[in-house]
Write a protein that holds these residues in place. Structure first.
Motif, PDB file in Angstrom:
ATOM      1  N   GLU A   5      -2.718   1.583  -5.479  1.00  0.00           N
ATOM      2  CA  GLU A   5      -3.330   1.845  -4.332  1.00  0.00           C
ATOM      3  C   GLU A   5      -4.321   0.664  -3.785  1.00  0.00           C
ATOM      4  OE1 GLU A   5      -2.428   4.174  -2.201  1.00  0.00           O
ATOM      5  OE2 GLU A   5      -0.898   4.831  -3.998  1.00  0.00           O
ATOM      6  N   GLU A   6      -4.992   0.076  -4.890  1.00  0.00           N
ATOM      7  CA  GLU A   6      -6.009  -0.959  -4.374  1.00  0.00           C
ATOM      8  C   GLU A   6      -5.826  -2.070  -5.538  1.00  0.00           C
ATOM      9  OE1 GLU A   6     -10.496  -0.095  -6.189  1.00  0.00           O
ATOM     10  OE2 GLU A   6      -9.362   2.093  -5.432  1.00  0.00           O
ATOM     11  N   GLU A  21      -1.240 -11.182  -1.456  1.00  0.00           N
ATOM     12  CA  GLU A  21      -0.456 -10.640  -0.312  1.00  0.00           C
ATOM     13  C   GLU A  21       1.073 -10.834  -0.798  1.00  0.00           C
ATOM     14  OE1 GLU A  21      -1.530 -13.199   2.857  1.00  0.00           O
ATOM     15  OE2 GLU A  21      -2.813 -11.498   3.677  1.00  0.00           O
ATOM     16  N   SER A  81       1.791  -8.604  -3.725  1.00  0.00           N
ATOM     17  CA  SER A  81       1.996  -6.863  -3.194  1.00  0.00           C
ATOM     18  C   SER A  81       3.198  -6.787  -2.551  1.00  0.00           C
ATOM     19  CB  SER A  81       0.466  -6.748  -2.312  1.00  0.00           C
ATOM     20  OG  SER A  81      -0.416  -6.796  -2.882  1.00  0.00           O
ATOM     21  N   ASN A  82       3.614  -7.860  -1.856  1.00  0.00           N
ATOM     22  CA  ASN A  82       4.936  -7.784  -1.081  1.00  0.00           C
ATOM     23  C   ASN A  82       6.091  -7.789  -2.112  1.00  0.00           C
ATOM     24  OD1 ASN A  82       3.612  -7.593   1.480  1.00  0.00           O
ATOM     25  ND2 ASN A  82       3.832  -9.942   1.640  1.00  0.00           N
ATOM     26  N   GLY A  93       6.506  -4.573  -3.634  1.00  0.00           N
ATOM     27  CA  GLY A  93       6.699  -3.261  -2.572  1.00  0.00           C
ATOM     28  C   GLY A  93       5.384  -2.566  -2.181  1.00  0.00           C
ATOM     29  N   LEU A  94       4.138  -3.155  -2.597  1.00  0.00           N
ATOM     30  CA  LEU A  94       3.034  -2.205  -2.343  1.00  0.00           C
ATOM     31  C   LEU A  94       2.217  -2.682  -1.090  1.00  0.00           C
ATOM     32  CD1 LEU A  94       2.136  -2.292  -6.002  1.00  0.00           C
ATOM     33  CD2 LEU A  94       3.212  -0.533  -4.942  1.00  0.00           C
ATOM     34  N   SER A  95       1.300  -1.758  -0.849  1.00  0.00           N
ATOM     35  CA  SER A  95       0.368  -2.061   0.390  1.00  0.00           C
ATOM     36  C   SER A  95      -0.932  -1.757  -0.234  1.00  0.00           C
ATOM     37  CB  SER A  95       0.800  -1.541   1.597  1.00  0.00           C
ATOM     38  OG  SER A  95       2.078  -1.966   2.122  1.00  0.00           O
ATOM     39  N   PRO A  96      -1.881  -2.242  -1.182  1.00  0.00           N
ATOM     40  CA  PRO A  96      -2.764  -2.147  -1.562  1.00  0.00           C
ATOM     41  C   PRO A  96      -4.026  -2.524  -0.758  1.00  0.00           C
ATOM     42  CG  PRO A  96      -2.190  -3.833  -2.810  1.00  0.00           C
ATOM     43  CD  PRO A  96      -1.073  -3.608  -2.014  1.00  0.00           C
ATOM     44  N   GLU A  97      -5.004  -1.495  -0.879  1.00  0.00           N
ATOM     45  CA  GLU A  97      -6.321  -2.191  -0.293  1.00  0.00           C
ATOM     46  C   GLU A  97      -7.011  -3.104  -1.115  1.00  0.00           C
ATOM     47  OE1 GLU A  97     -10.987  -0.418   0.574  1.00  0.00           O
ATOM     48  OE2 GLU A  97      -9.169   0.935   0.381  1.00  0.00           O
TER      49      GLU A  97
END
Length: 314
Positions: A197-198, A253, A256-257, A260-264
């Motif tokens: 998540e982050e 970035e 994360s990509n 497959g994640l979109s963390p804060e």
């Protein structure tokens, strides 16, 4: 050739072992396994052209025995962690300068003709000229790690000129790829595995550096080594890096990509104007024209190397 690789069970060293073995050389690896693993060289352990010696180079006798019968030494053994310098400068001295001195003492009385050393872009410190060429001066490291690498370079040059062997020194950008077990990409992956998540990012994220994939690194080292052997230089220096550079935020970035994640993203703010840690060089890109003039080219850009490394580590 009969070649000794110190630190040959480590990240870069094991890739160098692979390439040299595939080229038909006789290879001896000396490693204390503090940062390396026999898993990295497992495929060669039963090969008659390969020998693994476990030993701590802080003991002078270890180096003396290891260089026996060798024609060339690729000296990669070192503590690879830049950040440890502010906590344990004495350890960086022992494992970078001290072991290099012990090796040189062994080489000077041996039949070794060539010594190849992996130094670091950190020897340049906060360079005023970017991309930074090999003849940049004054050299002013801002980390104990960089200072230790520069001290090792100076010792190697002095011994080579005094005792009649030849030395090739590579100043490496950030080297990444399969089998790496430290660094920003490795750290980001582990952080996101623990908490998707982050993502904590050391510094302000604007740190911008050049990255080179380990496959391009090893190819460059061996290509330039052959070029060096045909020259008349006693000691020579080459930057190995890339023509582009990426920011820490861009690496976050990419990681994360790929996962497959979109963390804060949570930035620590860092020290000394947004650096990740004390002694972190905020902007680094090496001038690699000298290396390219030998016919070598990196196959992957910094962006391509980062993306491939994420996939390899995953």
């Amino acid at each position: 050739m009969k070649i000794l690789i110190t630190g040959g069970a480590g990240f870069i060293g094991s890739h160098l072992v692979d390439r040299l073995m595939l080229h038909g050389h006789e290879v001896r690896v000396l490693d204390d396994l503090s940062a390396g693993s026999t898993e990295n060289i497992e495929r060669w352990l039963d090969n008659e052209r390969f020998e693994f010696v476990r030993g701590d180079m802080r003991d002078p006798d270890v180096s003396e025995e290891a260089v026996e019968g060798m024609e060339a030494v690729f000296h990669l053994a070192a503590n690879p962690e830049v950040r440890i310098g502010s906590q344990s400068p004495e350890l960086l001295y022992e494992t970078n300068v001290g072991v290099t001195h012990n090796l040189l003492e062994a080489v000077k009385g041996s039949d070794v003709k060539y010594l190849v050393f992996t130094s670091s872009s950190t020897i340049y410190g906060e360079a005023d000229v970017i991309p930074t060429p090999e003849d940049y001066a004054p050299l002013e490291p801002i980390s104990v790690y960089g200072g230790a690498k520069l001290a090792a370079e100076a010792l190697i040059s002095g011994y080579a000129h005094t005792f009649g062997f030849r030395a090739l020194i590579f100043r490496l950008a950030n080297i990444i790829g399969e089998r790496s077990n430290h660094g920003v990409i490795y750290d980001f992956i582990n952080k996101l595995r623990k908490n998707p998540e982050e993502l904590e990012i050391l510094g302000d994220g604007t740190q911008r550096k050049s990255y080179l994939h380990v496959s391009d690194t090893v190819e460059g080292m061996l290509h330039i080594f052959e070029h060096f052997r045909g020259s008349d230089k006693t000691v020579d220096f080459y930057n190995l890096g890339n023509d582009d550079w990426v920011t820490v935020l861009e690496i976050a970035e990419i990681v994360s990509n790929e996962m497959g994640l979109s963390p804060e993203f949570n930035f620590t703010g860092g020290v000394d104007g947004g650096r990740g840690w004390k002694g972190d060089v905020k902007f680094m890109r090496l001038d690699i024209k000298k290396a390219k003039n030998t016919g070598w080219r990196p196959g992957l850009s910094s962006y391509g190397a980062v993306s491939r490394t994420v996939r390899e580590l995953l």
